[in-house]
Scaffold this active site. Structure first.
Site, PDB file in Angstrom:
ATOM      1  N   GLY A   1       1.281  -0.949   0.345  1.00  0.00           N
ATOM      2  CA  GLY A   1       0.131   0.156  -0.262  1.00  0.00           C
ATOM      3  C   GLY A   1       0.676   1.286   0.219  1.00  0.00           C
ATOM      4  O   GLY A   1       2.125   1.060  -0.715  1.00  0.00           O
ATOM      5  N   ASN A   2       0.198   2.526   0.162  1.00  0.00           N
ATOM      6  CA  ASN A   2       1.221   3.603   0.318  1.00  0.00           C
ATOM      7  C   ASN A   2      -0.197   4.535   1.829  1.00  0.00           C
ATOM      8  O   ASN A   2      -0.505   4.041   2.875  1.00  0.00           O
ATOM      9  CB  ASN A   2       0.817   4.681  -1.218  1.00  0.00           C
ATOM     10  CG  ASN A   2      -0.843   4.917  -1.035  1.00  0.00           C
ATOM     11  OD1 ASN A   2      -1.506   5.184  -0.536  1.00  0.00           O
ATOM     12  ND2 ASN A   2      -0.855   4.165  -2.279  1.00  0.00           N
ATOM     13  N   ARG A   3       1.525   5.702   1.682  1.00  0.00           N
ATOM     14  CA  ARG A   3       0.490   6.515   2.614  1.00  0.00           C
ATOM     15  C   ARG A   3      -0.272   7.258   2.481  1.00  0.00           C
ATOM     16  O   ARG A   3      -0.831   8.046   3.743  1.00  0.00           O
ATOM     17  CB  ARG A   3       2.077   6.895   3.558  1.00  0.00           C
ATOM     18  CG  ARG A   3       2.922   6.216   3.727  1.00  0.00           C
ATOM     19  CD  ARG A   3       4.333   7.220   3.789  1.00  0.00           C
ATOM     20  NE  ARG A   3       5.585   6.310   3.998  1.00  0.00           N
ATOM     21  CZ  ARG A   3       6.359   6.456   5.078  1.00  0.00           C
ATOM     22  NH1 ARG A   3       6.198   7.396   6.558  1.00  0.00           N
ATOM     23  NH2 ARG A   3       7.257   5.297   5.644  1.00  0.00           N
ATOM     24  N   SER A   4      -1.075   6.964   1.232  1.00  0.00           N
ATOM     25  CA  SER A   4      -2.263   8.705   1.077  1.00  0.00           C
ATOM     26  C   SER A   4      -3.524   8.285   2.587  1.00  0.00           C
ATOM     27  O   SER A   4      -3.734   7.221   2.679  1.00  0.00           O
ATOM     28  CB  SER A   4      -2.612   7.749  -0.350  1.00  0.00           C
ATOM     29  OG  SER A   4      -3.761   9.010  -0.318  1.00  0.00           O
TER      30      SER A   4
END
Length: 430
Positions: A238-241
């Site tokens: 995933g990512n940090r958004s």
């Protein structure tokens, strides 16, 4: 003027009441004046919370309930919470012409809840009580927060009335989905008062521009958050958004009169008032939802952080750590390029597509290259890095246009960036 002095004085007073009264400089500099209209639905009790938020934030609020609303919440409650006299009848304080004055003095009129009956009267210009008279005389932004049973909301008559109000520039918030009166569940629930208040706050913040709902009658699609690509039942890539920028875009669009579909990927933020939320998780799910929602959209803004890759294989059981052995490499495959596909497969001529690009170096050069590669109309480019991370409440960006334009947006709240994006979209749609 002919006649006795007392007749002249009486005539002068009548002329004074006949003229629209304008707020003087002192009034203009004072707290915003809000009229809270309350119509006769069970959700009227929730308007008490909305009123409290207005008064605690310094707004001078006048409550105008219908006769039916007073069956649910009494006049004394409204007066105590607002600290103002409650206007209920056209024939009360006639010398002050309340059916004209209240609407003329307001900076904002919000009706919550707005029943099917109230929406019908407003759409057809009826004026059989103080609230509907106020709606006809108001020259400020007007916000309706509907609440009714699903069948009533979906009825063609109600939908036509809503469309009529939106064409005229009124902001009609989409009702929420949830528990209704009794055991019924569906679309028609009054949005959370906190979310309604945020919409009203945004409308007031736009000042004179808010009298024109420049996105009224438009359907816009916004994606937010970050996709997650499962590796096994407990792990994902995933990512940090956080989704905050996408949610700001959705909320601002709703405050400017648009019908908004928000594609939310793995966010924990409360739903903005008046927004249809579609929840997704992976890039493939987001692609399916985006193509479906874009079918009748005037503009699509892809603010979500979409994973470029996903694991080639999904492990049905948790991948175990084996002592003395290094983990096997994780093979990746490309995810679909949703932004490029939306740009290429526009659902209708004139549909606008807006993308976002987070860059760590050569921000503008990489942004212009991506704009050309994706084929979108606008690309919002912002720099990310050690001190500029996802999850904050502020942003700084440059909006690049396919026409060669570039619009810098200085460091500030994400709502401010959202306003600039919709300014650029509205001009191009017009």
């Amino acid at each position: 003027m002919n006649g006795r002095p007392e007749q002249q004085e009486e005539h002068a007073q009548q002329e004074e009441h006949a003229q629209p009264e304008r707020r003087d400089t002192a009034d203009t500099a004072g707290p915003p004046r809000v009229v809270l209209g309350v119509s006769g639905g069970i959700a009227a009790y929730k308007a008490c919370e909305l009123l409290r938020r207005f008064t605690e934030s310094g707004h001078r609020t006048t409550v105008v309930p219908t006769a039916s609303a007073l069956h649910f919440v009494g006049e004394a409650t409204w007066a105590a919470l607002s600290g103002q006299p409650v206007a209920t009848e056209v024939w009360e304080s006639v010398h002050q012409v309340p059916h004209v004055r209240i609407g003329q003095h307001a900076d904002l009129v919000v009706v919550a809840p707005a029943t099917a009956d109230l929406l019908a009267k407003a759409a057809h210009g009826m004026a059989d009580d103080l609230l509907t008279n106020t709606l006809l005389t108001a020259r400020c932004p007007v916000v309706f927060a509907p609440a009714m049973h699903t069948e009533m909301w979906e009825h063609p008559a109600t939908q036509e009335n809503v469309a009529t109000l939106r064409r005229r520039g009124a902001i009609v918030i989409e009702p929420a989905v949830g528990r209704l009166t009794g055991v019924d569940t569906g679309k028609g629930r009054l949005p959370d008062p906190a979310a309604i208040f945020e919409t009203c706050r945004r409308v007031l913040a736009r000042g004179d521009r808010a009298t024109v709902a420049d996105l009224a009658g438009r359907h816009v699609v916004v994606s937010a958050g970050g996709t997650r690509e499962p590796l096994d039942p407990v792990r994902f890539l995933g990512n940090r958004s956080s989704g905050k920028q996408g949610y700001a875009l959705a909320a601002v669009a709703a405050a400017r009169g648009a019908r908004v579909t928000l594609l939310a990927a793995n966010t924990e933020l409360p739903d903005p008032a008046g927004v249809d939320v579609v929840r997704v998780s992976t890039a493939v799910e987001l692609r399916e939802a985006a193509l479906k929602a874009a079918a009748d959209a005037d503009a699509v803004v892809m603010a979500a952080a979409v994973a470029d890759f996903r694991p080639a294989q999904y492990a049905t059981g948790k991948i175990k750590k084996v002592e003395g052995h290094e983990p096997a490499p994780v093979a990746l495959v490309r995810n679909p390029d949703i932004l490029a596909e939306l740009s290429e497969r526009r659902a209708a001529p004139g549909q606008l597509v807006v993308g976002f690009a987070a860059e760590t170096d050569d921000v503008l050069a990489n942004g212009r290259a991506k704009l050309a590669r994706k084929g979108c109309d606008l690309l919002v480019v912002n720099e990310v890095g050690e001190r500029k991370v996802f999850g904050g409440d502020t942003n700084e960006a440059v909006v690049l246009g396919a026409d060669g334009s570039d619009t810098p947006v200085p460091y500030g709240p994400k709502e401010a960036l959202a306003e600039v994006v919709w300014d650029l979209v509205a001009v191009r749609l017009a």
